[in-house]
Structures are given as structure tokens and as C-alpha cells.
Design a protein around this motif. Structure first.
Motif, short mmCIF file in Angstrom:
data_model
loop_
_atom_site.label_atom_id
_atom_site.label_comp_id
_atom_site.label_asym_id
_atom_site.label_seq_id
_atom_site.Cartn_x
_atom_site.Cartn_y
_atom_site.Cartn_z
N GLY A 61 0.78 -1.23 0.00
CA GLY A 61 0.00 0.00 0.00
C GLY A 61 0.81 1.28 0.00
N VAL A 62 2.14 1.17 -0.17
CA VAL A 62 2.99 2.37 -0.06
C VAL A 62 2.84 3.30 -1.27
CG1 VAL A 62 5.39 3.17 0.01
CG2 VAL A 62 4.66 1.28 1.49
N ALA A 63 2.81 2.71 -2.48
CA ALA A 63 2.90 3.55 -3.70
C ALA A 63 1.73 4.51 -3.83
CB ALA A 63 3.01 2.66 -4.93
N GLY A 64 0.54 4.11 -3.34
CA GLY A 64 -0.64 4.96 -3.52
C GLY A 64 -1.10 5.63 -2.24
N MET A 65 -0.21 5.80 -1.29
CA MET A 65 -0.61 6.31 0.03
C MET A 65 -1.49 7.58 -0.01
SD MET A 65 -0.18 5.54 3.32
CE MET A 65 1.15 4.37 3.26
N PRO A 66 -1.13 8.63 -0.79
CA PRO A 66 -1.94 9.84 -0.71
C PRO A 66 -3.20 9.81 -1.59
CG PRO A 66 0.14 10.27 -1.89
CD PRO A 66 0.05 8.79 -1.65
N ILE A 67 -3.35 8.77 -2.40
CA ILE A 67 -4.42 8.75 -3.41
C ILE A 67 -5.68 8.07 -2.85
CG2 ILE A 67 -5.00 7.94 -5.77
CD1 ILE A 67 -2.75 10.13 -5.57
N PRO A 68 -6.88 8.64 -3.13
CA PRO A 68 -8.12 8.04 -2.59
C PRO A 68 -8.31 6.58 -3.03
CG PRO A 68 -8.55 10.20 -3.54
CD PRO A 68 -7.14 9.86 -3.89
N GLU A 69 -9.04 5.85 -2.19
CA GLU A 69 -9.24 4.42 -2.44
C GLU A 69 -9.96 4.17 -3.76
OE1 GLU A 69 -11.08 2.80 1.06
OE2 GLU A 69 -9.37 3.37 2.32
N GLU A 70 -10.87 5.08 -4.16
CA GLU A 70 -11.62 4.85 -5.41
C GLU A 70 -10.71 4.77 -6.63
OE1 GLU A 70 -13.27 9.38 -5.58
OE2 GLU A 70 -13.94 8.04 -7.18
N TYR A 71 -9.48 5.28 -6.52
CA TYR A 71 -8.52 5.18 -7.64
C TYR A 71 -7.42 4.16 -7.34
CZ TYR A 71 -10.85 9.42 -9.16
OH TYR A 71 -11.80 10.32 -9.56
N GLY A 72 -7.64 3.35 -6.30
CA GLY A 72 -6.67 2.29 -6.00
C GLY A 72 -5.66 2.64 -4.93
N GLY A 73 -5.78 3.84 -4.35
CA GLY A 73 -4.80 4.26 -3.34
C GLY A 73 -5.19 3.84 -1.94
N SER A 74 -4.38 4.29 -0.96
CA SER A 74 -4.64 3.95 0.43
C SER A 74 -5.45 5.04 1.13
CB SER A 74 -3.32 3.77 1.19
OG SER A 74 -2.48 2.88 0.49
N GLY A 75 -5.67 6.17 0.48
CA GLY A 75 -6.49 7.23 1.05
C GLY A 75 -5.91 7.86 2.30
N GLY A 76 -4.58 7.93 2.37
CA GLY A 76 -3.93 8.51 3.56
C GLY A 76 -4.10 10.02 3.62
N SER A 77 -4.23 10.54 4.83
CA SER A 77 -4.28 12.00 5.02
C SER A 77 -2.86 12.56 4.86
CB SER A 77 -4.80 12.32 6.42
OG SER A 77 -3.84 11.88 7.38
#
Ligand SMILES: Cc1cc2nc3c(=O)[nH]c(=O)nc-3n(C[C@H](O)[C@H](O)[C@H](O)COP(=O)(O)OP(=O)(O)OC[C@H]3O[C@@H](n4cnc5c(N)ncnc54)[C@H](O)[C@@H]3O)c2cc1C
Length: 377
Positions: A49-65
Motif C-alpha cells: 500500500g505504499v505507492a498509492g498512500m496519498p491517493i483516494p481508495e476509489e482510484y486504487g490508493g490507500s487514502g492517507g491523510s
């Protein structure tokens, strides 16, 4: 006032630090020596889950603040001892994926973000040119309209992930002004030039990029044509001065911990060198520097997360961390004595990696220019 993080954030920090210790730290010194980017390591971290940390879950990310991303970046640097990995990750996140998420059309987001988050694609950003560094707005790369396309021409330099990027956000000038284009790097005319041989962060590849009649569709424009300098480039700098610089704070922690271990174990005059006040006070100063930087970075990041004004705080955090991480690394070398001067110990690598913090993403002098403009206004 509450300085605490949530139990979930602490768990994120701990898991990222462990992951980095397991996956990044082994071989970090060798990758530094040979200047090697390791794709397999990137994939392992992306799988967690590191590569998509700042990206919202709907685009495959982790949705991190914003704070989550700072914590993850700091922990990866602390556990991984690999400044080059931190540089590539930071660029991938905040100047590769984030501008597409915040300014791309739905089509661009669906095209690129899932792959940027699962490790398939690597992101990059290209604004700096041989004649346009600190004066970011003076770039010369042009984008000329031709039917439904733009044709890009120019040369970019210092592009992190340049040789390995699948998508690169390129700043070019149309007749309306500075415009950001989301460019597929397989496009004919997107040419990766000379790879740059750096003093530090050597496991991250950096290159020149030549745009030679590189034809991209109008639909690849990020945000509003002509407004990219203020709305996208400066926003990228802002992410660099919060989320990305948190990695340097993690590097400071790792350097202090290495130094404390060494000072307790190395004996001279019949006792551990940590017992000499001159050495102990150096460590005290390193600890003070670390906490000052960490507090400054998280204050700026918190303001950013809350949507509050934070340009002053972000520039102060960047300038302080860029300078004090170098000072700490120099003291670490001093405390290691002759061994600190050898490549066998991590202190000299820490110095070479830390130095980038005072240059990339706006030099210390530029941060002080911003700070003084604000306080003298
Ligand atoms: C390893 C690395 C990775 C990078 N990654 C990227 C990337 O992915 N994408 C990208 O687009 N760019 C990237 N950069 C470029 C980086 O942002 C620039 O190097 C930086 O902004 C400084 O520009 P410059 O190197 O041209 O230095 P210059 O702007 O030429 O500065 C030289 C010196 O003059 C000082 N100076 C300049 N103007 C002023 C002023 N007005 N007042 C006081 N002092 C001043 C500077 O502080 C510096 O000390 C990267 C750079 C490095 C080294």
C-alpha cells in the motif's frame, strides 16, 4: 492543543518502519555504491500500500491523510536507511500521482492512478530546466497547438525517476502561459537523456529529459491551461515542503540512533565515548535539532491538512530540516571518528543523502526569501 496521533496512525508508523527495516535496509549501502534502483523492492512496498498512500481508495490508493503520508514517509526513512528510495517515493507521490489526482480529468485519473498505486507505473514531474532552477517560472519549454494536440519542445534537467517513469507531468508554455501536461513517457519525442551521477540519494535515478516534437493530446492538460505555475507547480512545492521533507526527519532519527549505539559501544580512555560530556552534548544537540524539525514539519503538515494557510510554516520546516539534517549528519561523522569517514558506516551516506534537503524542492535561500517576504510584508 493535542500533539497525539491516533492508535491507527501509530500502527501505520510501526508497520512502515518494520517493512522498511525488512525490505529496504538490507542492501541499501550496496545500492548507494552502485547507484541502483531496485524495481523488485518498489513492487514489494507497493504491494503493502505504499505507492498509492496519498491517493483516494476509489482510484486504487490507500487514502492517507497529509499526516498519514508524513508518518509513512518518516517511518520508511527511519527504518530503511535509503535516502534514494525516499526521494523516488516522494517524487512518485507528491509531484507524480498527486497532480493527476488533484488536477487531472476523470479520464486521466482512471488511465494512470490505479497503476501508479499498485506499483505498475512510476510517476515523475519535470519543471526544472538548465536555465530555470530557483526561478521556476522562467522555463522555456514550449507547447504549440496543432489541431487536437500540443507539440512539446525543450529540455528538462534533474528529473527524479526520469529513467524509470511511465508518466511524467511536464511544465511547458502555451500561448496562454505555463501549462502542465500529463505525458505518457512512451510517446515518441519523450527522450530520456543523460543519467546524472549524484553525490547522494544514489539509489534514485535522475535524468535529463528532452522533448523533441513530443505530440500529446489536448486532453492531457492538468488543470487550467496557462495557470499551472501557481495552481499546480507551487502546490507541488508545498507537498514537497511537508510530506516529502518528513522523510528527512526520519533520516535524522536513524542517524541519531546509529550514533547513540556507537557512542555507547566505542570505548576510549577506558570508558564509552558517550560518557564524555563533549560527545554527550553533541548528541543532545542532535536530539534537539530532530525534535525542532519534527515539530515544524508536523505543524506545517497539520495546517495543510486542515486547509489553513501554511506557506510560512512549510518554508520554515523545509529550511530548518534541510540545514539541521546536514548538521546532524556531520556531528554523527565526528562522533564516529575515523570510522565515520569510511564508507563502511552509514554516517557518511547519511550526510550525502541529507544534503539534498537544502537544495531540491526549493533551496534554503529560496525558503528564506519566502519567509522574509511574508514576515516583512
Ligand atoms: C537530486 C535532485 C532531484 C531533483 N528532482 C527534480 C524533479 O523531479 N523535477 C524537477 O523539476 N526538478 C528537480 N530538481 C531540481 C531542483 O528543484 C533544483 O535543483 C532547485 O530548485 C535549484 O535549482 P538550480 O539547481 O538550478 O539552482 P540555482 O537556481 O541555479 O541556484 C544556485 C544557487 O543560487 C541561489 N539562488 C538562486 N536564486 C536566488 C535568489 N533569488 N536569492 C538567493 N539565492 C538564490 C540558490 O539558493 C543556490 O544556492 C531536483 C534536483 C536535484 C539535485
Amino acid at each position: 492543543m493535542d500533539f497525539s496521533i491516533t492508535p491507527e496512525q501509530q500502527a501505520l508508523y510501526d508497520s512502515m518502519k518494520r517493512l522498511a527495516a525488512d525490505v529496504l535496509a538490507p542492501g541499501a549501502a550496496e545500492r548507494d555504491k552502485s547507484g541502483t534502483w531496485d524495481r523488485a523492492i518498489w513492487q514489494k512496498l507497493a504491494d503493502n500500500g505504499v505507492a498509492g498512500m496519498p491517493i483516494p481508495e476509489e482510484y486504487g490508493g490507500s487514502g492517507g491523510s497529509v499526516i498519514d503520508c508524513c508518518l509513512a514517509n518518516e517511518a520508511l526513512a527511519e527504518g530503511g536507511h535509503d535516502g534514494g528510495f525516499g526521494l523516488s517515493l516522494g517524487a512518485h507521490w507528491v509531484i507524480g500521482a498527486v497532480p493527476i489526482w488533484l488536477h487531472g480529468s476523470e479520464e486521466l485519473k482512471r488511465r494512470w492512478l490505479p497503476g501508479l498505486c499498485d506499483g505498475t507505473y512510476m510517476g515523475a514531474w519535470a519543471s526544472t530546466e538548465p536555465e530555470a532552477g530557483s526561478d521556476a517560472g522562467s522555463f522555456r519549454t514550449t507547447a504549440t497547438r496543432d489541431g487536437d494536440d500540443y507539440v512539446l519542445n525543450g529540455t528538462k534537467i534533474f528529473i527524479t525517476n526520469g529513467p524509470i517513469a511511465d508518466v511524467c507531468n511536464v511544465l511547458a508554455r502555451t500561448d496562454k502561459g505555463p501549462t502542465a501536461f500529463c505525458v505518457d513517457t512512451t510517446t515518441p519525442g519523450f527522450v530520456v537523456g543523460r543519467e546524472l551521477d549524484k553525490m547522494g540519494c544514489r539509489s534514485s535515478p535522475t535524468a535529463e529529459i528532452h522533448l523533441q516534437d513530443c505530440r500529446v493530446p489536448v486532453s492531457s492538460i492538468l488543470g487550467v491551461e496557462g495557470e499551472a505555475l501557481w495552481s499546480i507547480a507551487f502546490e507541488c512545492f508545498d507537498w514537497e515542503r511537508t510530506v516529502m521533507i518528513a522523510g528527512a526527519v526520519g533520516g535524522m532519527r536513524a542517524t541519531i540512533d546509529d550514533t547513540i549505539r556507537y557512542a555507547k559501544q566505542r570505548e576510549q580512555f577506558g570508558k564509552p565515548i558517550a560518557h564524555f560530556q563533549a560527545v554527550a552534548h553533541k548528541i543532545a544537540q542532535m536530539e534537539m535539532n530532530y525534535h525542532a524539525c519534527r515539530n515544524a514539519v508536523y505543524k506545517a503538515a497539520w495546517l495543510k491538512q486542515e486547509g489553513r494557510e501554511h506557506q510560512l510554516e512549510a518554508s520554515m520546516a523545509k529550511a530548518m530540516t534541510g540545514e539541521l539534517s546536514v548538521q546532524n549528519a556531520l556531528e554523527a561523522i565526528q562522533i564516529h571518528g575515523g570510522y565515520g569517514y569510511l564508507r563502511d558506516f552509514p554516517a557518511e551516506r547519511a550526510l550525502r543523502d541529507a544534503k539534498l534537503g537544502s537544495i531540491g524542492g526549493g533551496t534554503t535561500e529560496i525558503q528564506k526569501m519566502i519567509i522574509s517576504r511574508i514576515v516583512l510584508a
